[in-house]
Scaffold this active site. Sequence first.
Site, mmCIF file in Angstrom:
data_model
loop_
_atom_site.group_PDB
_atom_site.id
_atom_site.type_symbol
_atom_site.label_atom_id
_atom_site.label_comp_id
_atom_site.label_asym_id
_atom_site.label_seq_id
_atom_site.Cartn_x
_atom_site.Cartn_y
_atom_site.Cartn_z
ATOM 1 N N CYS A 132 60.253 21.317 57.028
ATOM 2 C CA CYS A 132 59.599 21.234 58.351
ATOM 3 C C CYS A 132 58.152 21.733 58.317
ATOM 4 O O CYS A 132 57.460 21.702 59.332
ATOM 5 C CB CYS A 132 60.399 22.008 59.396
ATOM 6 S SG CYS A 132 60.321 23.808 59.198
ATOM 7 N N GLN B 206 38.129 29.518 47.443
ATOM 8 C CA GLN B 206 39.205 28.851 46.699
ATOM 9 C C GLN B 206 40.292 29.873 46.373
ATOM 10 O O GLN B 206 41.329 29.529 45.837
ATOM 11 C CB GLN B 206 38.664 28.272 45.396
ATOM 12 C CG GLN B 206 37.584 27.231 45.592
ATOM 13 C CD GLN B 206 36.883 26.912 44.281
ATOM 14 O OE1 GLN B 206 37.375 26.149 43.460
ATOM 15 N NE2 GLN B 206 35.723 27.492 44.068
ATOM 16 N N SER C 189 33.875 28.399 38.480
ATOM 17 C CA SER C 189 33.464 27.592 37.326
ATOM 18 C C SER C 189 33.013 26.203 37.777
ATOM 19 O O SER C 189 32.410 25.471 36.994
ATOM 20 C CB SER C 189 34.637 27.465 36.340
ATOM 21 O OG SER C 189 35.755 26.906 36.997
ATOM 22 N N ASN D 299 26.738 34.151 39.146
ATOM 23 C CA ASN D 299 27.768 34.042 38.113
ATOM 24 C C ASN D 299 27.213 34.667 36.828
ATOM 25 O O ASN D 299 26.032 34.468 36.521
ATOM 26 C CB ASN D 299 28.102 32.549 37.870
ATOM 27 C CG ASN D 299 29.455 32.351 37.221
ATOM 28 O OD1 ASN D 299 29.746 32.934 36.177
ATOM 29 N ND2 ASN D 299 30.282 31.532 37.836
ATOM 30 N N HIS E 53 42.521 26.605 49.130
ATOM 31 C CA HIS E 53 43.703 26.479 48.273
ATOM 32 C C HIS E 53 44.890 27.293 48.778
ATOM 33 O O HIS E 53 45.804 27.594 48.014
ATOM 34 C CB HIS E 53 43.343 26.862 46.824
ATOM 35 C CG HIS E 53 42.337 25.929 46.193
ATOM 36 N ND1 HIS E 53 41.616 26.236 45.057
ATOM 37 C CD2 HIS E 53 41.934 24.674 46.559
ATOM 38 C CE1 HIS E 53 40.814 25.225 44.757
ATOM 39 N NE2 HIS E 53 40.986 24.263 45.654
#
Length: 274
Positions: free
Chosen positions: A153, A124, A211, A235, A142
């Site tokens: 364009c 991401q 998260s 994490n 992303h």
Amino acid sequence: MCCLTPFGCALLPSKAIMQSVQKQISDKLRERFLSATRVLVLTGAGVSAESGVPTFRGGGNSAVWKGLPFEVISSAQMVERDLPAVWEWFDYRRDLLQALQPNPAHTEIAAWQDHFPVFTLVTQNIDGLHQKAGSRDVIELHGSIWRARCVGCHARYEILSHGTRPDECPGCGDSLRPDVVLFGEMLPALAFEQAAAAAANCDLCFVIGTSGIVYPAAGLPAIARASGALVCEVNPESTTLSDQCDEVLTGKAGEVLPIFTEVRSPGAEVRSQK
Ligand code: BJW
């Protein structure tokens, strides 16, 4: 003024930390890591935290730029309302990023690409640090802070680290905007299709430093698990995805992931501080 979450630095983990992380790796995870043939890694801002990139939502705070919450400045509405302000926000972050280096988490993930027969890295992050660490064919859900896109364009242009950035499309003269996916915008269809297909076809899925709040990226671990993959979160904090994971390794990515050097090549020296 920019109030962002505090960031750490890309130090090697201490021996004590490595020993405590080692204990968290279950036999099941170790076995699956050794037998897996199709591996998916989903990363978020936390994987770059130890390189010095602030996360969006760390420590109970949220990033703010000149008084605007990032959900406002990083939104489709803001591009329509005030494109120069959006560019200012992204130019500022690109300036900070160009001096930053990948950390041991990026390096270990890059090594996995040559270890597993089929390996897909979905990020991401827009910072380009996975590529800087040597990862190839990264699926950037992303977009990238290192590209601009024409609003007319849709041509894309690379932004060089120390180069200047044109405001107008060299092709058609329309305005350029950052080639990133803002709130309320669609993800690049092909990128998400590829990511979802890899999730539906993997036998091991790592979810690192996210998260799990932002969709549709946050839906990928559930797709992997429904398809029979072992899902492992890395994490330092519990997240909305933790309950959907088979294994949770609690710690910083740059401290946890280097442990896998030893798992994939027994006898290899795992670099740590004395
Ligand atoms: C560490 C660590 C260490 C710290 N080691 N870890 C379903 C339900 C509800 C809403 C929606 C839904 N589907 C879609 C939506 C709408 C919306 C959304 O999800 N909103 C939610 C907030 C509720 N989604 C969208 O708008 C998406 N588009 C879309 O779905 O299109 C279809 C559509 C169109 C129109 C209407 C509705 C649907 C687009 C989302 C684009 C997100 N863009 C951003 C900004 C990019 C540009 C920029 O950089 O400014 O992407 S938002 C921001 O969040 C950024 C990130 O990629 C993304 C995810 O954040 P991430 O990576 O998880 O970071 P943090 O900070 O949240 O977490 C960091 C984690 O790291 C923490 O857990 C720490 O503990 C951990 N950590 N140190 C390991 N050392």
